[in-house]
Design a protein around this motif. Structure first.
Motif, mmCIF file in Angstrom:
data_model
loop_
_atom_site.group_PDB
_atom_site.id
_atom_site.type_symbol
_atom_site.label_atom_id
_atom_site.label_comp_id
_atom_site.label_asym_id
_atom_site.label_seq_id
_atom_site.Cartn_x
_atom_site.Cartn_y
_atom_site.Cartn_z
ATOM 1 N N UNK A 1 0.804 -1.223 0.000
ATOM 2 C CA UNK A 1 0.000 0.000 0.000
ATOM 3 C C UNK A 1 0.838 1.275 0.000
ATOM 4 N N UNK A 2 2.142 1.139 0.188
ATOM 5 C CA UNK A 2 2.989 2.333 0.163
ATOM 6 C C UNK A 2 3.493 2.556 -1.260
ATOM 7 N N UNK A 3 3.826 3.793 -1.566
ATOM 8 C CA UNK A 3 4.345 4.086 -2.902
ATOM 9 C C UNK A 3 5.790 3.598 -3.015
ATOM 10 N N UNK A 4 6.276 3.579 -4.245
ATOM 11 C CA UNK A 4 7.652 3.168 -4.465
ATOM 12 C C UNK A 4 8.627 4.000 -3.649
ATOM 13 N N UNK A 5 8.398 5.312 -3.646
ATOM 14 C CA UNK A 5 9.292 6.213 -2.925
ATOM 15 C C UNK A 5 9.257 5.937 -1.415
ATOM 16 N N UNK A 6 8.054 5.744 -0.887
ATOM 17 C CA UNK A 6 7.931 5.451 0.548
ATOM 18 C C UNK A 6 8.586 4.116 0.884
ATOM 19 N N UNK A 7 8.442 3.165 -0.024
ATOM 20 C CA UNK A 7 9.074 1.871 0.196
ATOM 21 C C UNK A 7 10.596 1.956 0.162
ATOM 22 N N UNK A 8 11.120 2.886 -0.617
ATOM 23 C CA UNK A 8 12.577 3.066 -0.630
ATOM 24 C C UNK A 8 13.046 3.444 0.776
ATOM 25 N N UNK B 1 19.394 9.149 -6.777
ATOM 26 C CA UNK B 1 20.159 8.166 -7.519
ATOM 27 C C UNK B 1 19.464 6.793 -7.501
ATOM 28 N N UNK B 2 18.862 6.445 -6.353
ATOM 29 C CA UNK B 2 18.122 5.177 -6.249
ATOM 30 C C UNK B 2 16.935 5.182 -7.210
ATOM 31 N N UNK B 3 16.194 6.281 -7.195
ATOM 32 C CA UNK B 3 15.020 6.399 -8.059
ATOM 33 C C UNK B 3 15.433 6.317 -9.525
ATOM 34 N N UNK B 4 16.522 6.994 -9.846
ATOM 35 C CA UNK B 4 16.953 7.019 -11.230
ATOM 36 C C UNK B 4 17.399 5.641 -11.704
ATOM 37 N N UNK B 5 18.152 4.951 -10.864
ATOM 38 C CA UNK B 5 18.644 3.630 -11.261
ATOM 39 C C UNK B 5 17.489 2.642 -11.457
ATOM 40 N N UNK C 1 10.145 5.901 -13.597
ATOM 41 C CA UNK C 1 9.704 7.232 -13.145
ATOM 42 C C UNK C 1 8.187 7.383 -13.061
ATOM 43 N N UNK C 2 7.442 6.702 -13.936
ATOM 44 C CA UNK C 2 5.989 6.889 -13.926
ATOM 45 C C UNK C 2 5.327 6.189 -12.745
ATOM 46 N N UNK C 3 6.037 5.239 -12.143
ATOM 47 C CA UNK C 3 5.407 4.440 -11.106
ATOM 48 C C UNK C 3 5.944 4.742 -9.705
ATOM 49 N N UNK C 4 6.949 5.599 -9.627
ATOM 50 C CA UNK C 4 7.649 5.740 -8.363
ATOM 51 C C UNK C 4 6.732 6.295 -7.263
ATOM 52 N N UNK C 5 5.703 7.051 -7.640
ATOM 53 C CA UNK C 5 4.780 7.567 -6.633
ATOM 54 C C UNK C 5 3.435 6.833 -6.635
ATOM 55 N N UNK C 6 3.430 5.651 -7.229
ATOM 56 C CA UNK C 6 2.235 4.795 -7.197
ATOM 57 C C UNK C 6 2.421 3.720 -6.133
ATOM 58 N N UNK D 1 13.567 -4.140 -9.670
ATOM 59 C CA UNK D 1 14.332 -2.925 -9.961
ATOM 60 C C UNK D 1 14.497 -2.082 -8.703
ATOM 61 N N UNK D 2 13.377 -1.881 -8.016
ATOM 62 C CA UNK D 2 13.422 -1.043 -6.826
ATOM 63 C C UNK D 2 14.304 -1.677 -5.744
#
Lengths: 245, 255
Positions: free
Chosen positions: A101-108, A128-132, A136-141, A153-154
């Motif tokens: 239920x958390x977004x990609x960024x929150x999970x990072x 740098x983590x996000x970029x690697x 990009x379209x899913x990082x806040x989903x 990937x994440x």
């Protein structure tokens, strides 16, 4: 320097069907029947020096994942001793420590904390983590919208950015697509050039052959062969599989 | 040992944030659910004890809520703390860090809701004509001790739950019994003499009793009560850590 040292390590598991109920425990104590057990690992001796890239191959149930769990310290061996030096980043399973239920960024953030980052390290490396990871379209989903390849990937991106001394990977790259696998392999080779250590488990003998110089072949919980990757993999390919459990 | 390089406070923060976000993200009313539950309970119980079995207690809704809010926190934190290790099996099996962080993060996550409900309680106090006095300084002490006490319970019971899966049902039943055996909708004075000893031994009853003294009688809680509460709370925490420390070594094999 020796980063990982295993000396006559064994891990025994008990097969216990209803064991985790109070009534069964009490009844078991009264009856004193024999518990059925098996050794997932036995007499394993392994030394891994700094800068080595070691692949572990073997059939299902050979003890590969148990071995990694012991090296990383998630579980302790039944017998023998384990020494692990240096900072290890372990990716033992795709998405462990991720929440759907958390977004990609929150999970990072969550995953990074669990792997051993502190706040400053996360902040310094977040972009740098996000970029690697390259999604990009899913990082806040929320993560439940991700494919398994996107999760890989994440997860890999977080682990590699921790800049560990030892990177421990259990069969996590196989779900990424060609492009990302190539990116990971490049990154792992970079990492190796810095004199860092890789411990890698795979069913795919090919992946072990290309990433590692040394391979360890586990069979029914014992080391059957430990040597140059090309030789061990060739032998493994020709042998009839003996599946454990 | 690679665990020592982990920043466990940062892990704790992240786990609490995770619980909080996950809980409210899928609810359109969000944080209001934290307020709805005690309000509904208060409405129903007030109806029962003012209309069905009329009570002589003055300002019954406030009196009730002072018992209900600390009890709700206790029972929710204890129950969810008990489940915490098994609920996080994937983490326990695959990631290395001090496992103590898991039950403690769950208890502290519940503290957020506790705090929200306390604000509601304070508003209701003022609405019924209450006023702040210097004895309110005791409140953080009392609640702090309750949190310490629950942390100890959560550590102990979450560890036991890994090996004996029925523990969670034991906790559920215990919470049901405690709802009646803690002076929530009756006062400590109404307890029959031969049963008083059970209340004296119960830290949750002590918390409720102390809160009522502070908020309703505008006096500081009995020192004997506070000393007992302190000893029991830190005793519980110590016991929880020791038991958890002994049992955690084989978690990964059992979850």
């Amino acid at each position: 320097m020796t980063l990982i040292e295993l000396e006559s390590v064994g891990k025994r598991y008990f097969l216990h069907h209803k064991r985790q109920l109070l009534a069964e425990r009490v009844a078991g104590k009264l009856r004193r029947r024999e518990r059925v057990s098996f050794w997932a690992l036995r007499d394993v001796n392994l030394r891994i020096e700094a800068g080595e890239a070691v692949g572990i191959i073997g059939a299902n149930g050979a003890g590969k994942s148990t071995l990694l769990s012991i090296v990383v310290g998630v579980t302790s061996p039944t017998e023998g001793t384990v020494i692990q030096r240096g900072r290890a980043a372990a990716l033992l399973e795709l998405g462990s420590g991720f929440h759907p239920d958390l977004t990609g960024r929150e999970n990072i953030h969550l995953n990074a904390a669990l792997l051993g980052y502190n706040r400053a390290m996360v902040q310094a490396r977040l972009d740098s983590i996000v970029e690697f990871a390259g999604i990009p379209d899913f990082i806040d989903e929320p993560l439940r919208t991700y494919s398994s390849g996107m999760m890989a990937r994440l997860g890999f991106s977080v682990a590699i950015h921790l800049d560990p001394d030892i990177l421990v990977l259990d069969e996590v790259l196989s779900v990424g697509d060609q492009e990302f696998q190539k990116k990971c392999v490049d990154r792992i080779e970079d990492f190796r050039r810095q004199g860092k250590t890789l411990l890698f488990v795979s069913h795919s003998a090919g992946a072990v052959e290309s990433l590692c110089r040394r391979a360890v072949w586990l069979e029914l919980g014992r080391v059957r062969r430990d040597g140059p990757a090309a030789e061990v993999v060739a032998e493994y390919r020709n042998a009839p599989a003996r599946v454990g459990v | 040992m690679s665990t020592t390089s982990h920043d466990h406070l940062y892990i704790l923060y992240n786990l609490i944030a995770k619980d909080f976000k996950v809980r409210y993200r899928n609810m359109s009313l969000g944080i209001f659910w934290s307020l709805m539950n005690p309000l509904i309970m208060m409405a129903v119980l007030s109806y029962v004890f003012t209309r069905v079995f009329p009570t002589k207690i003055h300002n019954f809704p406030v009196f009730l809520l002072i018992g209900l809010v600390p009890f709700n926190f206790f029972s929710l934190a204890w129950a969810s703390g008990t489940n915490s290790i098994l609920d996080n099996a994937a983490l326990v099996k695959k990631v290395r860090f001090h496992r103590e962080v898991i039950p403690i993060s769950v208890v502290l996550g519940n503290v957020i809701h506790f705090a929200i409900q306390l604000i509601l309680l304070m508003l209701l106090m003022f609405w019924f004509g209450g006023a702040i006095n210097r004895h309110w300084f005791w409140l953080p002490v009392v609640f702090g001790l309750e949190i310490v006490f629950v942390c100890g319970l959560a550590l102990a019971f979450s560890a036991l739950d890994v090996y004996y899966r029925d523990i969670r049902y034991v906790v559920e039943s215990a919470n049901l019994v405690l709802f009646w055996m803690v002076p929530i909708f009756y006062s400590h004075d109404q307890v029959p003499k031969d049963f008083v000893v059970f209340y004296e031994l119960n830290p949750v009853a002590a918390v409720v009793q102390a809160c009522r003294m502070i908020l309703l009688e505008a006096r500081s809680p009995l020192h004997s009560l506070m000393i007992k509460l302190t000893l029991v709370s830190f005793g519980s925490l110590l016991f929880g850590f020791v038991l958890f420390g002994r049992l955690k070594k084989r978690f990964a094999d059992y979850v």
